[in-house]
Design a protein around this motif. Structure first.
Motif, PDB file in Angstrom:
ATOM      1  N   SER A  35       0.796  -1.224   0.000  1.00  0.00           N
ATOM      2  CA  SER A  35       0.000   0.000   0.000  1.00  0.00           C
ATOM      3  C   SER A  35       0.830   1.275   0.000  1.00  0.00           C
ATOM      4  O   SER A  35       0.289   2.368   0.109  1.00  0.00           O
ATOM      5  CB  SER A  35      -0.928   0.005   1.221  1.00  0.00           C
ATOM      6  N   TRP A  36       2.140   1.190  -0.130  1.00  0.00           N
ATOM      7  CA  TRP A  36       2.990   2.386  -0.094  1.00  0.00           C
ATOM      8  C   TRP A  36       4.120   2.290  -1.123  1.00  0.00           C
ATOM      9  O   TRP A  36       4.460   1.214  -1.590  1.00  0.00           O
ATOM     10  CB  TRP A  36       3.582   2.603   1.295  1.00  0.00           C
ATOM     11  N   VAL A  37       4.674   3.455  -1.467  1.00  0.00           N
ATOM     12  CA  VAL A  37       5.784   3.538  -2.421  1.00  0.00           C
ATOM     13  C   VAL A  37       6.742   4.633  -1.955  1.00  0.00           C
ATOM     14  O   VAL A  37       6.309   5.695  -1.523  1.00  0.00           O
ATOM     15  CB  VAL A  37       5.284   3.890  -3.845  1.00  0.00           C
ATOM     16  N   ARG A  38       8.029   4.369  -2.045  1.00  0.00           N
ATOM     17  CA  ARG A  38       9.054   5.390  -1.814  1.00  0.00           C
ATOM     18  C   ARG A  38       9.789   5.557  -3.132  1.00  0.00           C
ATOM     19  O   ARG A  38      10.314   4.599  -3.685  1.00  0.00           O
ATOM     20  CB  ARG A  38      10.022   4.976  -0.712  1.00  0.00           C
ATOM     21  N   PHE A  39       9.805   6.799  -3.636  1.00  0.00           N
ATOM     22  CA  PHE A  39      10.391   7.041  -4.949  1.00  0.00           C
ATOM     23  C   PHE A  39      11.208   8.320  -4.971  1.00  0.00           C
ATOM     24  O   PHE A  39      11.098   9.160  -4.099  1.00  0.00           O
ATOM     25  CB  PHE A  39       9.303   7.073  -6.030  1.00  0.00           C
ATOM     26  N   LYS A  40      12.025   8.441  -6.004  1.00  0.00           N
ATOM     27  CA  LYS A  40      12.865   9.618  -6.204  1.00  0.00           C
ATOM     28  C   LYS A  40      12.569  10.152  -7.591  1.00  0.00           C
ATOM     29  O   LYS A  40      12.604   9.423  -8.571  1.00  0.00           O
ATOM     30  CB  LYS A  40      14.337   9.208  -6.085  1.00  0.00           C
ATOM     31  N   ILE A  48      10.538  10.585  -1.794  1.00  0.00           N
ATOM     32  CA  ILE A  48       9.166  10.863  -1.398  1.00  0.00           C
ATOM     33  C   ILE A  48       8.485   9.547  -1.063  1.00  0.00           C
ATOM     34  O   ILE A  48       8.611   8.572  -1.809  1.00  0.00           O
ATOM     35  CB  ILE A  48       8.402  11.553  -2.542  1.00  0.00           C
ATOM     36  N   SER A  49       7.767   9.520   0.046  1.00  0.00           N
ATOM     37  CA  SER A  49       6.967   8.347   0.412  1.00  0.00           C
ATOM     38  C   SER A  49       5.497   8.723   0.287  1.00  0.00           C
ATOM     39  O   SER A  49       5.080   9.790   0.743  1.00  0.00           O
ATOM     40  CB  SER A  49       7.262   7.911   1.850  1.00  0.00           C
ATOM     41  N   THR A  50       4.725   7.852  -0.334  1.00  0.00           N
ATOM     42  CA  THR A  50       3.292   8.103  -0.491  1.00  0.00           C
ATOM     43  C   THR A  50       2.565   6.767  -0.570  1.00  0.00           C
ATOM     44  O   THR A  50       3.193   5.710  -0.606  1.00  0.00           O
ATOM     45  CB  THR A  50       3.026   8.955  -1.754  1.00  0.00           C
ATOM     46  N   MET A  54      -1.973   7.245  -4.601  1.00  0.00           N
ATOM     47  CA  MET A  54      -1.451   8.546  -5.022  1.00  0.00           C
ATOM     48  C   MET A  54      -0.332   8.364  -6.052  1.00  0.00           C
ATOM     49  O   MET A  54      -0.284   9.080  -7.053  1.00  0.00           O
ATOM     50  CB  MET A  54      -0.936   9.326  -3.822  1.00  0.00           C
ATOM     51  N   PHE A  55       0.559   7.403  -5.818  1.00  0.00           N
ATOM     52  CA  PHE A  55       1.643   7.145  -6.770  1.00  0.00           C
ATOM     53  C   PHE A  55       1.072   6.756  -8.131  1.00  0.00           C
ATOM     54  O   PHE A  55       1.556   7.203  -9.162  1.00  0.00           O
ATOM     55  CB  PHE A  55       2.567   6.047  -6.241  1.00  0.00           C
ATOM     56  N   SER A  56       0.021   5.947  -8.137  1.00  0.00           N
ATOM     57  CA  SER A  56      -0.606   5.526  -9.397  1.00  0.00           C
ATOM     58  C   SER A  56      -1.148   6.717 -10.178  1.00  0.00           C
ATOM     59  O   SER A  56      -1.117   6.723 -11.403  1.00  0.00           O
ATOM     60  CB  SER A  56      -1.736   4.539  -9.117  1.00  0.00           C
ATOM     61  N   MET A  57      -1.621   7.732  -9.457  1.00  0.00           N
ATOM     62  CA  MET A  57      -2.133   8.925 -10.130  1.00  0.00           C
ATOM     63  C   MET A  57      -1.001   9.813 -10.655  1.00  0.00           C
ATOM     64  O   MET A  57      -1.201  10.586 -11.590  1.00  0.00           O
ATOM     65  CB  MET A  57      -3.033   9.728  -9.190  1.00  0.00           C
ATOM     66  N   LEU A  58       0.200   9.701 -10.081  1.00  0.00           N
ATOM     67  CA  LEU A  58       1.336  10.532 -10.491  1.00  0.00           C
ATOM     68  C   LEU A  58       2.087   9.990 -11.704  1.00  0.00           C
ATOM     69  O   LEU A  58       2.877  10.707 -12.307  1.00  0.00           O
ATOM     70  CB  LEU A  58       2.328  10.671  -9.334  1.00  0.00           C
ATOM     71  N   VAL A  59       1.882   8.728 -12.040  1.00  0.00           N
ATOM     72  CA  VAL A  59       2.631   8.126 -13.145  1.00  0.00           C
ATOM     73  C   VAL A  59       1.700   7.738 -14.290  1.00  0.00           C
ATOM     74  O   VAL A  59       0.542   7.420 -14.079  1.00  0.00           O
ATOM     75  CB  VAL A  59       3.458   6.899 -12.680  1.00  0.00           C
ATOM     76  N   GLU A  60       2.247   7.798 -15.507  1.00  0.00           N
ATOM     77  CA  GLU A  60       1.463   7.486 -16.710  1.00  0.00           C
ATOM     78  C   GLU A  60       1.691   6.080 -17.227  1.00  0.00           C
ATOM     79  O   GLU A  60       0.864   5.539 -17.935  1.00  0.00           O
ATOM     80  CB  GLU A  60       1.817   8.471 -17.816  1.00  0.00           C
ATOM     81  N   GLY A  61       2.850   5.512 -16.915  1.00  0.00           N
ATOM     82  CA  GLY A  61       3.159   4.188 -17.426  1.00  0.00           C
ATOM     83  C   GLY A  61       4.569   3.792 -17.047  1.00  0.00           C
ATOM     84  O   GLY A  61       5.260   4.502 -16.324  1.00  0.00           O
ATOM     85  N   ILE A  62       5.008   2.667 -17.582  1.00  0.00           N
ATOM     86  CA  ILE A  62       6.353   2.153 -17.308  1.00  0.00           C
ATOM     87  C   ILE A  62       7.338   2.853 -18.233  1.00  0.00           C
ATOM     88  O   ILE A  62       7.100   2.971 -19.433  1.00  0.00           O
ATOM     89  CB  ILE A  62       6.394   0.636 -17.522  1.00  0.00           C
ATOM     90  N   TYR A  63       8.442   3.325 -17.673  1.00  0.00           N
ATOM     91  CA  TYR A  63       9.475   4.014 -18.442  1.00  0.00           C
ATOM     92  C   TYR A  63      10.369   2.991 -19.128  1.00  0.00           C
ATOM     93  O   TYR A  63      10.851   2.053 -18.502  1.00  0.00           O
ATOM     94  CB  TYR A  63      10.313   4.893 -17.516  1.00  0.00           C
ATOM     95  N   THR A  64      10.575   3.174 -20.421  1.00  0.00           N
ATOM     96  CA  THR A  64      11.504   2.325 -21.168  1.00  0.00           C
ATOM     97  C   THR A  64      12.417   3.237 -21.957  1.00  0.00           C
ATOM     98  O   THR A  64      11.951   4.177 -22.616  1.00  0.00           O
ATOM     99  CB  THR A  64      10.786   1.363 -22.122  1.00  0.00           C
ATOM    100  N   GLU A  65      13.714   2.976 -21.885  1.00  0.00           N
ATOM    101  CA  GLU A  65      14.675   3.778 -22.654  1.00  0.00           C
ATOM    102  C   GLU A  65      14.611   3.352 -24.108  1.00  0.00           C
ATOM    103  O   GLU A  65      14.534   2.173 -24.417  1.00  0.00           O
ATOM    104  CB  GLU A  65      16.078   3.581 -22.106  1.00  0.00           C
ATOM    105  N   LYS A  66      14.661   4.326 -24.981  1.00  0.00           N
ATOM    106  CA  LYS A  66      14.661   4.029 -26.410  1.00  0.00           C
ATOM    107  C   LYS A  66      16.085   3.758 -26.857  1.00  0.00           C
ATOM    108  O   LYS A  66      16.986   4.520 -26.587  1.00  0.00           O
ATOM    109  CB  LYS A  66      14.061   5.192 -27.184  1.00  0.00           C
ATOM    110  N   SER A  67      16.255   2.666 -27.537  1.00  0.00           N
ATOM    111  CA  SER A  67      17.590   2.320 -28.026  1.00  0.00           C
ATOM    112  C   SER A  67      17.883   3.126 -29.292  1.00  0.00           C
ATOM    113  O   SER A  67      16.970   3.527 -29.999  1.00  0.00           O
ATOM    114  CB  SER A  67      17.678   0.834 -28.310  1.00  0.00           C
ATOM    115  N   PRO A  68      19.174   3.370 -29.597  1.00  0.00           N
ATOM    116  CA  PRO A  68      19.507   4.109 -30.815  1.00  0.00           C
ATOM    117  C   PRO A  68      19.010   3.428 -32.086  1.00  0.00           C
ATOM    118  O   PRO A  68      18.699   4.081 -33.059  1.00  0.00           O
ATOM    119  CB  PRO A  68      21.043   4.145 -30.800  1.00  0.00           C
TER     120      PRO A  68
END
Length: 73
Positions: A35-40, A48-50, A54-68
């Motif tokens: 029920s909690w998340v600590r993130f930077k 930040i701990s929340t 609330m964390f689910s509302m702050l993020v749009e999706g999973i971050y993936t780096e784009k390869s060249p």
């Protein structure tokens, strides 16, 4: 993201998410529980701990780096 999708992504091992405030910068999850998340994020010096909802509302999706290779160059 939805609450359940966020929990599933974390349990699957994903630790970087797309931050709603700045889509180009990832949010790094340092620790989490059911029920909690600590993130930077790139804007704050300290972690930040929340709650998970609330964390689910702050993020749009999973971050993936784009390869060249993906850009076609």
């Amino acid at each position: 993201m939805r609450y359940k999708d966020t929990q599933k992504a974390l349990s699957d091992g994903h630790r970087q998410f797309i931050f709603t405030a700045s889509p180009g910068e990832p949010v790094n999850v340092l620790a989490w529980g059911p029920s909690w998340v600590r993130f930077k994020d790139p804007y704050n010096t300290y972690p930040i701990s929340t709650n998970m909802k609330m964390f689910s509302m702050l993020v749009e999706g999973i971050y993936t780096e784009k390869s060249p290779d993906a850009s076609g160059q």
